[in-house]
Structure formats: structure tokens, C-alpha cells
Design a protein around this motif. Structure first.
Motif, mmCIF file in Angstrom:
data_model
loop_
_atom_site.group_PDB
_atom_site.id
_atom_site.type_symbol
_atom_site.label_atom_id
_atom_site.label_comp_id
_atom_site.label_asym_id
_atom_site.label_seq_id
_atom_site.Cartn_x
_atom_site.Cartn_y
_atom_site.Cartn_z
ATOM 1 N N ILE A 82 0.841 -1.207 0.000
ATOM 2 C CA ILE A 82 0.000 0.000 0.000
ATOM 3 C C ILE A 82 0.871 1.251 0.000
ATOM 4 C CG2 ILE A 82 -1.680 1.332 1.346
ATOM 5 C CD1 ILE A 82 -2.882 -1.395 2.214
ATOM 6 N N LEU A 83 1.927 1.258 0.794
ATOM 7 C CA LEU A 83 2.826 2.415 0.812
ATOM 8 C C LEU A 83 3.448 2.643 -0.560
ATOM 9 C CD1 LEU A 83 4.625 2.047 4.269
ATOM 10 C CD2 LEU A 83 2.883 3.721 3.621
ATOM 11 N N LYS A 84 3.845 1.564 -1.216
ATOM 12 C CA LYS A 84 4.445 1.697 -2.552
ATOM 13 C C LYS A 84 3.432 2.206 -3.574
ATOM 14 C CE LYS A 84 8.207 -1.550 -2.111
ATOM 15 N NZ LYS A 84 8.928 -2.651 -2.709
ATOM 16 N N ILE A 85 2.193 1.821 -3.409
ATOM 17 C CA ILE A 85 1.141 2.278 -4.328
ATOM 18 C C ILE A 85 0.976 3.794 -4.241
ATOM 19 C CG2 ILE A 85 -1.361 2.262 -4.704
ATOM 20 C CD1 ILE A 85 -1.296 -0.734 -3.894
ATOM 21 N N PHE A 86 1.031 4.338 -3.029
ATOM 22 C CA PHE A 86 0.772 5.764 -2.838
ATOM 23 C C PHE A 86 2.021 6.637 -2.867
ATOM 24 C CE2 PHE A 86 -3.212 4.004 -1.170
ATOM 25 C CZ PHE A 86 -4.103 4.762 -1.913
ATOM 26 N N LEU A 87 3.202 6.051 -2.915
ATOM 27 C CA LEU A 87 4.438 6.835 -2.957
ATOM 28 C C LEU A 87 4.484 7.847 -4.100
ATOM 29 C CD1 LEU A 87 7.257 7.483 -1.882
ATOM 30 C CD2 LEU A 87 8.121 5.580 -3.269
ATOM 31 N N PRO A 88 4.075 7.499 -5.315
ATOM 32 C CA PRO A 88 4.120 8.499 -6.397
ATOM 33 C C PRO A 88 3.300 9.757 -6.115
ATOM 34 C CG PRO A 88 3.777 6.314 -7.306
ATOM 35 C CD PRO A 88 3.654 6.192 -5.816
ATOM 36 N N PHE A 89 2.240 9.637 -5.345
ATOM 37 C CA PHE A 89 1.410 10.807 -5.047
ATOM 38 C C PHE A 89 2.119 11.756 -4.081
ATOM 39 C CE2 PHE A 89 -1.414 7.419 -6.347
ATOM 40 C CZ PHE A 89 -2.095 8.036 -7.373
ATOM 41 N N LEU A 90 2.899 11.204 -3.156
ATOM 42 C CA LEU A 90 3.710 12.060 -2.285
ATOM 43 C C LEU A 90 4.821 12.730 -3.094
ATOM 44 C CD1 LEU A 90 4.289 10.208 1.113
ATOM 45 C CD2 LEU A 90 3.023 12.310 0.712
ATOM 46 N N LYS A 91 5.425 11.975 -4.012
ATOM 47 C CA LYS A 91 6.501 12.533 -4.841
ATOM 48 C C LYS A 91 5.977 13.652 -5.732
ATOM 49 C CE LYS A 91 9.577 8.560 -5.230
ATOM 50 N NZ LYS A 91 10.152 7.575 -6.167
ATOM 51 N N THR A 92 4.790 13.470 -6.287
ATOM 52 C CA THR A 92 4.199 14.474 -7.172
ATOM 53 C C THR A 92 4.037 15.793 -6.436
ATOM 54 O OG1 THR A 92 2.988 12.803 -8.398
ATOM 55 C CG2 THR A 92 2.164 15.042 -8.559
ATOM 56 N N CYS A 93 3.612 15.730 -5.207
ATOM 57 C CA CYS A 93 3.322 16.947 -4.454
ATOM 58 C C CYS A 93 4.556 17.562 -3.816
ATOM 59 C CB CYS A 93 2.291 16.647 -3.386
ATOM 60 S SG CYS A 93 0.746 16.101 -4.130
ATOM 61 N N SER A 94 5.667 16.838 -3.793
ATOM 62 C CA SER A 94 6.865 17.372 -3.161
ATOM 63 C C SER A 94 7.874 17.921 -4.167
ATOM 64 C CB SER A 94 7.529 16.288 -2.303
ATOM 65 O OG SER A 94 7.994 15.242 -3.128
ATOM 66 N N ARG A 95 7.573 17.818 -5.464
ATOM 67 C CA ARG A 95 8.495 18.341 -6.470
ATOM 68 C C ARG A 95 8.516 19.857 -6.419
ATOM 69 N NH1 ARG A 95 6.840 14.851 -11.620
ATOM 70 N NH2 ARG A 95 5.479 16.614 -11.820
ATOM 71 N N ASP A 96 9.669 20.423 -6.750
ATOM 72 C CA ASP A 96 9.811 21.884 -6.770
ATOM 73 C C ASP A 96 8.830 22.499 -7.753
ATOM 74 O OD1 ASP A 96 11.851 21.784 -4.930
ATOM 75 O OD2 ASP A 96 13.439 21.739 -6.441
ATOM 76 N N GLY A 97 8.176 23.541 -7.310
ATOM 77 C CA GLY A 97 7.249 24.262 -8.176
ATOM 78 C C GLY A 97 5.926 23.560 -8.394
ATOM 79 N N SER A 98 5.701 22.461 -7.725
ATOM 80 C CA SER A 98 4.444 21.730 -7.901
ATOM 81 C C SER A 98 3.319 22.447 -7.170
ATOM 82 C CB SER A 98 4.583 20.302 -7.355
ATOM 83 O OG SER A 98 3.348 19.644 -7.411
ATOM 84 N N ASP A 99 2.219 22.641 -7.871
ATOM 85 C CA ASP A 99 1.055 23.254 -7.236
ATOM 86 C C ASP A 99 -0.013 22.206 -6.944
ATOM 87 O OD1 ASP A 99 0.392 22.722 -9.829
ATOM 88 O OD2 ASP A 99 -0.548 24.657 -10.240
ATOM 89 N N VAL A 100 0.359 20.944 -7.044
ATOM 90 C CA VAL A 100 -0.563 19.846 -6.790
ATOM 91 C C VAL A 100 -0.608 19.584 -5.289
ATOM 92 C CG1 VAL A 100 -1.030 17.411 -7.222
ATOM 93 C CG2 VAL A 100 -0.035 18.814 -9.018
ATOM 94 N N MET A 101 -1.780 19.514 -4.744
ATOM 95 C CA MET A 101 -1.972 19.247 -3.323
ATOM 96 C C MET A 101 -2.259 17.762 -3.146
ATOM 97 S SD MET A 101 -2.181 20.731 -0.418
ATOM 98 C CE MET A 101 -2.943 20.691 1.178
ATOM 99 N N THR A 102 -1.603 17.138 -2.177
ATOM 100 C CA THR A 102 -1.856 15.726 -1.910
ATOM 101 C C THR A 102 -3.251 15.591 -1.307
ATOM 102 O OG1 THR A 102 0.479 15.379 -1.412
ATOM 103 C CG2 THR A 102 -1.042 13.683 -0.679
ATOM 104 N N PRO A 103 -4.105 14.788 -1.936
ATOM 105 C CA PRO A 103 -5.456 14.605 -1.387
ATOM 106 C C PRO A 103 -5.407 13.987 0.011
ATOM 107 C CG PRO A 103 -5.313 13.754 -3.627
ATOM 108 C CD PRO A 103 -3.919 14.078 -3.198
ATOM 109 N N ARG A 104 -6.332 14.390 0.861
ATOM 110 C CA ARG A 104 -6.381 13.874 2.231
ATOM 111 C C ARG A 104 -6.559 12.359 2.267
ATOM 112 N NH1 ARG A 104 -6.413 17.732 6.125
ATOM 113 N NH2 ARG A 104 -7.058 19.803 5.501
ATOM 114 N N ARG A 105 -7.274 11.809 1.299
ATOM 115 C CA ARG A 105 -7.479 10.355 1.299
ATOM 116 C C ARG A 105 -6.174 9.615 1.041
ATOM 117 N NH1 ARG A 105 -11.189 11.085 -3.951
ATOM 118 N NH2 ARG A 105 -9.619 10.681 -5.523
ATOM 119 N N VAL A 106 -5.251 10.221 0.284
ATOM 120 C CA VAL A 106 -3.927 9.620 0.075
ATOM 121 C C VAL A 106 -3.158 9.659 1.389
ATOM 122 C CG1 VAL A 106 -1.702 9.915 -1.071
ATOM 123 C CG2 VAL A 106 -3.810 10.130 -2.386
#
Length: 185
Positions: free
Chosen positions: A79-103
Motif C-alpha cells: 500500500i505504501l508503494k502504491i501511494f508513494l508516487p502521489f507524495l513525490k508528485t506533491c513534493s516536487r519543486d514548483g508543484s502546485d498539486v496538493m496531496t489529497p487527504r485520502r492519500v
């Protein structure tokens, strides 16, 4: 689990416009893992109420308790591996994507289960031998769960599960201080 591997997975890191579709897929994968865990015979399910000092209300062998921990750890690592890309997406420099609370909630729940299983395994084998697992490094598994839980708290510090995650961080850090944890490969 084999059916999960066969499906098309769209990485939200490479195609951010597909984030919602990827999130739906991730949630479906998570549900399959949780369903699989629920279908495991009761004797092999890890009880969330135990603390490792006593096996349960009834005596359970250390080996069986370790097997319970192992199953819970492996399933929740998926499960952690499944959701890891969503944390990475939101932590990239200049990213305006917010990690959804359900993630964040899914990561904190899975991280909690991993840290709980590691803590119990560590308690069981502390006096006899370091924990050594066939499929992964004990110390690395603990580290990964702690880092993902910390990242989740950073992303949503006021979330409902943040208190649980912070307690898990304390537990994980205490376990990592034990020198035997790092060498248990």
C-alpha cells in the motif's frame, strides 16, 4: 496480487493530467490488498490491540506472532508503494498539486500498520536474534514507513490522523536507535 501487476499503471509523475485516474487505480489496489488481508485466516491476522509485551489475551507462540507481523508488514508495504508516487508528485519543486487527504490517510494507516508490526517483531526477537526477513530489510522497511508517515504529516499537519502518525514517528525513531535494527537484513 498477480492481477494488480498485470494492470496498466499510469505513473502520475510522468503524466500529471492523469492524477485523478491514477488515484482511483491506487485506491482500487489498496482495497484489493485490504480485502486480501481480511480474507487471511484469523490465526494469521495481526491484532491491532496488542503491544508486543503480551501476545494477546490467550497465549500465542512467538513464531505465530512473528508470522502475523510479517503478513501485515508485507501487505502494508505494498500500500505504501502504491501511494508513494502521489507524495513525490506533491513534493516536487514548483508543484502546485496538493496531496489529497485520502492519500495521506491511506499512507498514515499503512505506515501505522508497518510500524506496529515492526515494533512487535522487534519485541519478540529482541532477546534472541535480530529480525531477519526473507523479502526485505527490517531496518529499511521501518525507515521507509517512518519517512512516508512524516511526509504525510508535513503535507497535512492538521489532519485527523496526524496525531497517530506523530506517535508512530516517535515509536519508529526509538526502534531505529536500537543498533540491531539497522543490521537486521
Amino acid at each position: 496480487m498477480k492481477s494488480v501487476k498485470k494492470r496498466l499503471w499510469i505513473d502520475p509523475l510522468t503524466q500529471p493530467e492523469s492524477l485523478d485516474h491514477s488515484l482511483e487505480q491506487a485506491e482500487q489496489f489498496e482495497q484489493e490488498v485490504k480485502t486480501w488481508l481480511a480474507e487471511v485466516p484469523r490465526a494469521f491476522r495481526l491484532d491491532a490491540d496488542i503491544d508486543g509485551t503480551n501476545s494477546s489475551r490467550y497465549h500465542v507462540s512467538s513464531t505465530l506472532q512473528a508470522q502475523r507481523c510479517e503478513l501485515a508488514i508485507v501487505a502494508n508495504r505494498i500500500i505504501l508503494k502504491i501511494f508513494l508516487p502521489f507524495l513525490k508528485t506533491c513534493s516536487r519543486d514548483g508543484s502546485d498539486v496538493m496531496t489529497p487527504r485520502r492519500v495521506v490517510s491511506s499512507i498514515i494507516d499503512a505506515g501505522h500498520a508497518v510500524i506496529h508490526g515492526v515494533r512487535i517483531s522487534h519485541t519478540i526477537w529482541r532477546q534472541t536474534r535480530p529480525s531477519a526477513f526473507a523479502f526485505y530489510s527490517f531496518g529499511r522497511t521501518l525507515f521507509d514507513a517512518v519517512v512516508m508517515s512524516a511526509s504525510s504529516v508535513i503535507v497535512h499537519p492538521t489532519g485527523i490522523s496526524s496525531g497517530v502518525a506523530i506517535a508512530d514517528l516517535d515509536t519508529g525513531l526509538d526502534l531505529m536507535k536500537d543498533t540491531r535494527t539497522a543490521f537486521a537484513r
